[in-house]
Design a protein around this motif. Structure first.
Motif, PDB file in Angstrom:
ATOM      1  N   TYR A  40       9.341   5.516   2.413  1.00 20.97           N
ATOM      2  CA  TYR A  40       8.484   6.223   1.457  1.00 20.97           C
ATOM      3  C   TYR A  40       7.779   7.397   2.132  1.00 20.97           C
ATOM      4  CZ  TYR A  40       9.312   2.404  -1.796  1.00 20.97           C
ATOM      5  OH  TYR A  40       9.914   1.500  -2.661  1.00 20.97           O
ATOM      6  N   ALA A  41       7.418   7.223   3.401  1.00 23.13           N
ATOM      7  CA  ALA A  41       6.770   8.316   4.132  1.00 23.13           C
ATOM      8  C   ALA A  41       7.714   9.496   4.323  1.00 23.13           C
ATOM      9  CB  ALA A  41       6.272   7.806   5.481  1.00 23.13           C
ATOM     10  N   SER A  82       0.812  -1.216   0.000  1.00 23.52           N
ATOM     11  CA  SER A  82       0.000   0.000   0.000  1.00 23.52           C
ATOM     12  C   SER A  82       0.838   1.255   0.000  1.00 23.52           C
ATOM     13  CB  SER A  82      -0.920   0.001   1.234  1.00 23.52           C
ATOM     14  OG  SER A  82      -0.148  -0.026   2.429  1.00 23.52           O
ATOM     15  N   TRP A  83       2.073   1.167   0.502  1.00 23.00           N
ATOM     16  CA  TRP A  83       2.938   2.334   0.608  1.00 23.00           C
ATOM     17  C   TRP A  83       3.754   2.589  -0.656  1.00 23.00           C
ATOM     18  CZ3 TRP A  83       7.333  -0.480   0.077  1.00 23.00           C
ATOM     19  CH2 TRP A  83       7.367  -1.759   0.674  1.00 23.00           C
ATOM     20  N   GLN A  84       3.622   1.742  -1.658  1.00 19.52           N
ATOM     21  CA  GLN A  84       4.386   1.919  -2.895  1.00 19.52           C
ATOM     22  C   GLN A  84       3.412   2.348  -3.993  1.00 19.52           C
ATOM     23  OE1 GLN A  84       6.559  -1.557  -4.515  1.00 19.52           O
ATOM     24  NE2 GLN A  84       8.405  -0.359  -4.163  1.00 19.52           N
ATOM     25  N   LYS A  85       3.630   3.536  -4.561  1.00 16.90           N
ATOM     26  CA  LYS A  85       2.630   4.161  -5.422  1.00 16.90           C
ATOM     27  C   LYS A  85       3.016   4.209  -6.900  1.00 16.90           C
ATOM     28  CE  LYS A  85       0.229   5.189  -1.720  1.00 16.90           C
ATOM     29  NZ  LYS A  85      -1.004   4.435  -1.386  1.00 16.90           N
ATOM     30  N   SER A 127       8.057   0.873   4.465  1.00  9.88           N
ATOM     31  CA  SER A 127       6.998   1.884   4.378  1.00  9.88           C
ATOM     32  C   SER A 127       7.440   3.234   4.924  1.00  9.88           C
ATOM     33  CB  SER A 127       5.758   1.401   5.138  1.00  9.88           C
ATOM     34  OG  SER A 127       6.067   1.154   6.503  1.00  9.88           O
ATOM     35  N   SER A 128       8.263   3.231   5.983  1.00 15.00           N
ATOM     36  CA  SER A 128       8.676   4.499   6.594  1.00 15.00           C
ATOM     37  C   SER A 128       9.621   5.282   5.681  1.00 15.00           C
ATOM     38  CB  SER A 128       9.323   4.256   7.953  1.00 15.00           C
ATOM     39  OG  SER A 128      10.481   3.462   7.851  1.00 15.00           O
TER      40      SER A 128
END
Length: 381
Positions: free
Chosen positions: A331-332, A267-270, A328-329
């Motif tokens: 990418y954030a 979900s964190w990769q767009k 995920s962090s």
């Protein structure tokens, strides 16, 4: 005295104790570990020459990397970093001592409790058989962790073989013995067989880091492709006095990237041109890295995302956020990294292999060869 020799693939290389004339073609780097075939993982180090360099290191050293990535002057915490590796490196502690002494890093030894080497069950003996290529890989791993985090403790867990099951056990052992970051500088083509061991690369409160591969844009590499793993690509580093940073960086031509055939899109990769997990997440220098390796006669330059993965693992440990830092962090906090916008990891077609797409060509924002970018201090971790 430390000396920078530019470009392992350029005309200025050291061979047989003398410079190759500019008109001569530079030798292509050779793999430290030959392709082991199906069912086995491969170490990801390459090198150019086995000739020891009488005048000291060749390639980027710990001080260069610290300057390029804006590392703080304080050493940081004593986080335990695990190294998952196959086979034994008999001279590993001595080679690590030579590297750390060269760059003014504090000693990291068995005697002072900083360095520990065990077999895949976690015992100090018996250790596996030695392997020239995997031992070079181990040497690169511990050197890069040291460069990134001089205060960190290092645990090397040596598997009996590079089989999936043995290296999965080294992962579990590293965590059981207290590592909060585990670095993996090996890979295999993604398939159903290695994915059966995916659970060994996921531990609560632990950051798992892996090399993205050294074959350019191709099938995704395991274990880097796992969504629980920080996949680290590679770059080529150069001094650039004309820039504010003082350094230029581009995608390393052999750094791995790929689109998973099996792993669902996190979900964190767009990114939009790969419907599943894309490799890599982040990158750092992977070409022309100075190491001291006794079995090759001393100092030599090495290459590989097997340099960038343990370096990033060391930075995560140094940040004080080991365990909390996950793919995920990154990418954030993408804005905390230096975006790499030049270069391709299609060494033969200049980007044609992926249709000049972000999957093999670096550009503004996320791209597969360099992920969200390269470290800029420790803020991104």
């Amino acid at each position: 005295m430390h000396r920078r020799l530019i470009g392992v693939l350029s005309a200025a290389v050291v061979a047989l104790g003398a410079f190759v004339p500019a008109a001569s073609a530079a030798p292509a780097p050779r793999a430290a570990c030959p392709d082991p075939g199906p069912g086995l993982l491969r170490c990801l180090t390459t090198y150019t020459s086995l000739r020891a360099l009488a005048d000291g290191p060749a390639g980027w050293g710990a001080d260069d990397l610290a300057a390029a990535y804006g590392l703080p002057s304080d050493a940081g915490p004593d986080t335990l970093v695990g190294i998952s590796i196959a086979y034994d490196a008999p001279n590993l502690e001595a080679d690590l001592a030579a590297y750390r002494a060269q760059y003014g890093l504090p000693p990291c030894t068995t005697a002072n409790g900083c360095f520990r080497k065990v077999n895949q069950q976690g015992a100090p003996a018996p250790l596996p058989a030695a392997s020239f290529g995997w031992a070079m890989e181990s040497t690169l791993d511990v050197s890069m962790v040291s460069a990134a985090c001089p205060s960190c403790r290092i645990l090397v867990v040596e598997g009996n073989t590079p089989e999936f099951a043995d290296l999965a056990e080294t992962e579990d052992t590293a965590v059981r013995l207290g590592a909060s970051v585990v670095s993996n500088s090996y890979g295999a083509r993604e398939s159903g067989a290695p994915l059966a061991f995916a659970s060994h690369y996921q531990h609560p409160g632990v950051t798992v880091v892996a090399s993205s591969g050294d074959a350019g844009f191709t099938a995704a590499s395991y274990p880097a492709v796992l969504p629980t793993t920080v996949a680290v690509g590679g770059t080529t580093l150069a001094r650039d006095p004309s820039s504010a940073r003082g350094w230029a960086e581009s995608a390393w031509q052999y750094g791995g990237s790929g689109c998973s055939a099996y792993i669902a899109k996190p979900s964190w990769q767009k990114d939009t041109h790969c419907g599943k997990r894309t490799v890599a997440d982040i990158a750092s220098a992977a070409e022309d890295i100075a190491i001291h390796y006794t079995d090759a006669g001393g100092w030599l330059p090495a290459n590989g995302t097997s340099a960038s993965a343990p370096y990033v693992a060391g930075l995560i440990a140094r940040s004080g956020h080991a365990g909390a830092t996950q793919p995920s962090s990154l990418y954030a906090k993408a804005s905390s990294f230096t975006d790499i916008t030049a270069g391709t990891n299609d060494p033969t077609g200049g980007g044609k292999k992926c249709g000049n797409d972000y999957l093999c060509v670096a550009g503004p924002g996320y791209d597969a060869p360099t992920g969200v970018g390269v470290p800029s201090g420790l803020t991104g971790f």
